[in-house]
Design an enzyme around this catalytic site. Structure first.
Site, short mmCIF file in Angstrom:
data_model
loop_
_atom_site.label_atom_id
_atom_site.label_comp_id
_atom_site.label_asym_id
_atom_site.label_seq_id
_atom_site.Cartn_x
_atom_site.Cartn_y
_atom_site.Cartn_z
N TRP A 202 0.82 -1.12 -0.09
CA TRP A 202 -0.11 -0.01 0.27
C TRP A 202 1.05 1.05 0.10
O TRP A 202 1.96 1.24 0.80
CB TRP A 202 -0.99 -0.11 1.33
CG TRP A 202 -1.71 1.34 1.40
CD1 TRP A 202 -2.83 1.54 0.61
CD2 TRP A 202 -1.35 2.38 2.20
NE1 TRP A 202 -3.31 2.86 1.03
CE2 TRP A 202 -2.27 3.46 1.91
CE3 TRP A 202 -0.48 2.57 3.07
CZ2 TRP A 202 -2.30 4.53 2.64
CZ3 TRP A 202 -0.65 3.89 3.92
CH2 TRP A 202 -1.37 4.76 3.46
N ASP A 370 -15.37 8.64 -0.16
CA ASP A 370 -16.10 8.12 1.06
C ASP A 370 -16.85 8.88 2.22
O ASP A 370 -16.53 10.02 2.31
CB ASP A 370 -15.10 7.11 1.78
CG ASP A 370 -15.68 5.95 2.27
OD1 ASP A 370 -16.61 5.84 2.65
OD2 ASP A 370 -14.52 5.43 3.02
N ARG A 446 -9.73 -3.38 7.50
CA ARG A 446 -10.40 -2.18 7.70
C ARG A 446 -11.76 -2.26 7.90
O ARG A 446 -12.91 -1.53 7.32
CB ARG A 446 -10.19 -1.56 6.00
CG ARG A 446 -10.38 0.06 6.06
CD ARG A 446 -10.64 0.78 4.65
NE ARG A 446 -10.16 2.06 4.99
CZ ARG A 446 -10.88 3.02 4.36
NH1 ARG A 446 -11.77 2.79 3.30
NH2 ARG A 446 -10.56 4.22 4.49
N LYS A 479 -16.11 6.56 -8.68
CA LYS A 479 -14.78 5.94 -8.21
C LYS A 479 -14.96 4.67 -7.73
O LYS A 479 -15.77 4.67 -6.37
CB LYS A 479 -14.24 6.83 -7.33
CG LYS A 479 -12.57 6.45 -6.79
CD LYS A 479 -12.20 7.60 -5.99
CE LYS A 479 -10.84 7.03 -5.14
NZ LYS A 479 -10.33 7.84 -4.16
N TRP A 480 -14.81 3.38 -8.18
CA TRP A 480 -15.08 2.18 -7.64
C TRP A 480 -14.04 1.70 -6.78
O TRP A 480 -12.68 1.39 -7.31
CB TRP A 480 -14.98 1.40 -8.85
CG TRP A 480 -15.72 -0.02 -8.63
CD1 TRP A 480 -14.92 -0.99 -7.85
CD2 TRP A 480 -17.17 -0.64 -9.01
NE1 TRP A 480 -15.93 -2.19 -7.93
CE2 TRP A 480 -17.14 -2.03 -8.47
CE3 TRP A 480 -18.25 -0.17 -9.67
CZ2 TRP A 480 -17.98 -2.86 -8.68
CZ3 TRP A 480 -19.15 -0.86 -9.61
CH2 TRP A 480 -19.12 -2.32 -9.21
N ASP A 481 -14.02 1.67 -5.65
CA ASP A 481 -12.86 1.30 -4.49
C ASP A 481 -13.25 -0.21 -4.19
O ASP A 481 -14.29 -0.66 -4.31
CB ASP A 481 -12.98 2.18 -3.53
CG ASP A 481 -11.76 2.37 -2.68
OD1 ASP A 481 -10.58 1.56 -2.97
OD2 ASP A 481 -11.73 3.49 -1.73
N ASN A 483 -11.14 -2.14 -0.81
CA ASN A 483 -10.14 -1.76 0.29
C ASN A 483 -9.59 -2.90 0.99
O ASN A 483 -9.07 -2.74 2.11
CB ASN A 483 -10.60 -0.79 1.12
CG ASN A 483 -10.46 0.42 0.50
OD1 ASN A 483 -9.55 0.97 -0.09
ND2 ASN A 483 -11.67 1.26 0.38
N CYS A 529 -9.92 1.85 -8.47
CA CYS A 529 -9.25 2.17 -7.29
C CYS A 529 -9.19 0.95 -6.31
O CYS A 529 -9.95 0.15 -6.26
CB CYS A 529 -9.81 3.15 -6.50
SG CYS A 529 -9.01 3.71 -4.93
N ASP A 551 -2.57 5.68 -3.23
CA ASP A 551 -2.79 6.65 -2.08
C ASP A 551 -1.78 7.42 -1.75
O ASP A 551 -1.92 8.57 -1.01
CB ASP A 551 -3.38 5.72 -0.88
CG ASP A 551 -4.80 5.48 -1.01
OD1 ASP A 551 -5.64 6.03 -1.80
OD2 ASP A 551 -5.18 4.46 -0.02
C1 DGJ Z 1 -9.04 4.11 -0.38
C2 DGJ Z 1 -8.84 5.01 -1.28
O1 DGJ Z 1 -7.36 4.57 -2.29
C3 DGJ Z 1 -8.79 6.44 -1.46
O2 DGJ Z 1 -8.64 7.20 -2.47
C4 DGJ Z 1 -10.26 6.69 -0.65
O3 DGJ Z 1 -10.90 6.60 -1.56
C5 DGJ Z 1 -10.28 5.88 0.63
N1 DGJ Z 1 -10.20 4.26 0.14
C6 DGJ Z 1 -11.72 6.17 1.06
O4 DGJ Z 1 -12.12 5.04 2.09
#
Ligand code: DGJ
Length: 732
Positions: A202, A370, A446, A479-481, A483, A529, A551
């Protein structure tokens, strides 16, 4: 015509401008690889290679009885090696038959040569357009005892020096289980290569690493359920002397966003077997009679002009023949994203304030990140509850979008559709919808779980709620995240023998969702993303013409990350934003100029509250946006040359040469890695006309093309973080 067939000698030459894959059918049955490398124009007498190679042998090597013991696949390379016969190296494919044994021999049945290339139906694939010089060789092979048909398709993209490979297995016999199925596999006849790959984490994605091959195995992979920030689904095999501009290099990649393996096995007689495909770890696929399996598409690229040419081929095919839709070629909006400006702490008033200033600077798209839904004031809750938080946004998304639109800005919105918070309404309703193993403690990352996209009803739910929201307001960007990595892979839907299909079924489900939404909302710009750049791969580019690169928005870290990413991904796909200082990830303070110059070499935007800048900085932002709009056709569509690498010296220099070769953008930035006396560095340009003159627009100076390429600009750092962006034009 990029596929030649010598019928008499049963020799195929699948070739591009500089690359040939030559193979023959031995004894009318066995496909044998003869050559993978520099283009061979005529194949006269090449069939003798079969005889020549067959004579070579190794003591105690098993020999194929079916071919009168004339051949051992230990020393001769099968085109697509199988397991259990006389080849005891890492196979491209291994299958467990119904009787529990694993031996397969696929022999030639038929072939066809067709113009163009078919798309894969359920997986992303490279496509061709009318007029492209592309041909496909489809080879049908058959394993009689199991009644399995293996179809190998090779598509030669002549102008890109790229050959794609597709692999399909069809079962007309008893149930089998696929244990390993590589998307691309080739043998190279020596081991004089360095293994080059992109590793990271990351906020430190795609760092370049180069290591000499040794006898044995070398692989990079992902077992994380996505392609991941840790290793990219890519590796290159480069000759020892290969640098950015000289030398031979083979690049391998995959249109896949899930678990992969990519690597080589170098045997004791120095043959190098290269392979890339789905990671066989925790993978197995049961094929019943009448069923078929399609592997993700493999991509092989060849360059005899160093890494820059390999990257140019990859970047161009990715931008022109993987990315799709309205946004593929058009200039995309300069955006401002509120994430680092507010994190979860915002309301409508604050957002409007930020957006107003952004508009005044020349920004074109405002993105709400977010925190806009459920009760999401931190990352602990609400994923899955995709209804607006009225406490923050009393006028809803529609009301906010209208206000943003009224300012003359487009509006975009963040989602993490694949995730679910244990603290959410959705989880209360469907606790079984996430990946989990009954009877085991489920792990959060997370504070979230992943929805089980291997299940159709879960995918349908995502399509439905996304469609509803997209239809409810004027949302022009998503923006399709995503995580987290996949853990606790299991469900109660599939039978026990099929649990190892889940990770791949998840990817198939995700691709279906993305494909459906892309088609339903062709005017929406989708940006990928994954906790930064954790799912930056060729597969994702089919659905997302741009992906958030990392990020880490620190300009220095971005030099490394964008340099590594450019090994195969186009700058037009690399989301790159100017953010506040001290930088939120590394606390470093770099000048606004450097932050702008580095971000302008990607898909440009801002990630801060412009209200917090000084008047002078705000004026700089206005100029940056104007400058970016003036040069983006060069930085996105031109040829990129990595002139100086941040991994090697103080300076990073990237040149972008326009498609018509008349305009150049040159970005130079320095980080003083060691103090004291530092030698001056020369920046030598590439690809210019040595007989023409060029004007540097910034200074008005005129130089000859030969001067710029052989003497170049000399730079000596005075202080950290100096940067410049030169626009150079051919004098007509
Ligand atoms: C991770 C993304 O990479 C960030 O840009 C942001 O959108 C956060 N998540 C939001 O939780």
């Amino acid at each position: 015509m990029p596929v030649l067939y010598d019928e008499k000698n049963k020799i195929f030459n699948v070739y591009t401008k500089n690359f040939s894959l030559v193979f023959g059918i031995f004894a009318d049955k066995l496909p044998i690889l003869i050559h993978c490398g520099k283009r061979i124009k005529n194949t006269y007498n090449i069939h003798k290679m079969l005889d020549y190679k067959l004579k070579g042998g190794m003591a105690f090597a098993a020999r194929n009885k079916e071919f009168n013991n004339e051949i051992s696949l230990e020393t001769v390379s099968a085109l697509y090696p199988t397991y259990g016969n006389t080849d005891v190296r890492m196979p491209a494919i291994s299958i467990m038959h119904n009787n529990g044994t694993m031996c397969s021999n696929f022999y030639y049945k038929s072939h066809k040569i067709t113009d163009g290339k078919e798309n894969l139906e359920i997986l992303p694939s490279v496509y061709c357009e009318e007029g492209d010089n592309v041909q496909t060789l489809t080879l049908t092979l058959y394993d009689e005892p199991s009644a399995l048909t293996l179809t190998l398709s090779y598509s030669a993209f002549y102008d890109y020096d790229i050959i794609t490979q597709n692999v399909k297995l069809e079962n007309a016999g008893e149930r089998v289980k696929i244990d390993r199925i590589m998307s691309a596999a080739v043998d190279l006849p020596d081991k004089d290569f360095d293994f080059v790959h992109l590793y990271g984490n990351w906020a430190r994605e795609r760092q370049i690493q180069r290591t000499p091959l040794f006898n044995g195995g070398m692989t990079v992979d992902s077992k994380r359920g996505s392609s991941s920030a840790h290793h990219n689904p890519f590796f290159a095999l480069a000759r020892k002397n290969t640098d950015e501009f000289l030398g031979e290099v083979f690049g391998f990649s995959l249109l896949y966003s899930g678990n992969f393996t990519a690597g080589v096995e170098v045997d004791s007689i120095d043959n190098t077997r290269a392979f890339i495909g789905i990671n066989p770890f925790n993978f197995g696929w049961t094929l019943e009679k009448g069923e078929s399996f399609i592997a993700p598409e493999g991509v092989m690229c060849y360059s005899c002009e160093g890494f820059s040419k390999m990257s140019d081929n990859f970047q161009k095919i990715a931008r022109q023949r993987i990315c799709r839709g309205k946004y593929r070629d058009i200039e995309r909006p300069v955006l401002l994203n509120n994430w680092e400006a507010t994190y979860f702490n915002f309301n409508e008033e604050k957002l409007i304030d930020i957006a107003k200033k952004a508009k005044a600077a020349g920004v074109e798209l405002f993105v709400l990140d977010d925190g806009w839904f459920g009760k999401r004031d931190d990352d602990k809750t609400s994923l899955g509850d995709w209804f607006v938080d009225k406490a923050k946004l009393p006028n809803g998304i529609d009301g906010l979008a209208k206000k943003i639109n009224d300012m003359g800005l487009k509006f975009g919105l963040w989602f993490e559709p694949e995730a679910i918070s244990p603290v959410s309404e959705l989880y209360k309703k469907h606790p079984d919808w996430c990946l989990h193993i009954k009877g085991r403690v489920q792990n959060e990352s997370r504070n979230e779980y992943l929805l089980d996209l291997s299940r159709d009803e879960v995918c349908d739910y995502i399509i439905e709620f996304m469609s509803d929201i997209l239809s409810s307001a004027n949302i022009e960007y998503i923006k399709w995240d995503m995580n987290r990595n996949m853990t606790d892979i299991g469900n109660e839907v599939l039978e026990s023998g099929r649990q190892c299909e889940i990770a791949h079924r998840y990817m198939l489900g995700l691709y279906r969702v993305l494909d459906t939404l892309n088609k339903k909302f062709p005017n929406v710009l989708f940006e990928g993303c994954s906790g930064g750049g954790g799912r930056f791969d060729l597969g994702m580019l089919q659905y997302f013409p741009q992906i958030w690169t990392s990020d880490d928005s620190d300009a220095v870290e971005r030099l490394y990350i964008q340099h590594g990413t450019s090994m195969l991904y186009p700058t037009s796909a690399m989301g790159a934003h100017v953010s506040a200082v001290p930088n939120h990830q590394v606390q470093r303070t770099t000048p606004i100029d450097m932050r702008g110059h580095v971000a302008m070499c990607g898909q440009f935007g801002y990630e801060l509250d412009l209200n917090k800048l000084s008047d002078e900085e705000f004026e700089t932002v206005k100029e940056q946006i104007k400058l970016y709009k003036k040069i983006s056709h060069i930085t996105h569509k031109g040829t990129m040359y990595r002139l100086l690498s941040p991994f090697e010296g103080n300076y990073t220099a990237w040149e972008f040469l326009s498609e018509d070769k008349d305009e150049i953008v040159l970005m130079i930035a320095n980080i003083i890695k060691r103090g004291g006396r530092v030698a001056a560095t020369r920046v030598l340009l590439k690809g210019l006309d040595e007989n023409a003159n060029y004007t540097v627009e910034n200074t008005g100076e005129v130089y000859g093309g030969d001067f710029l390429m052989n003497i170049g600009f000399t730079r000596k750092p005075k202080k950290d973080f100096e940067s410049e962006l030169l626009i150079i034009k051919k004098v007509k």
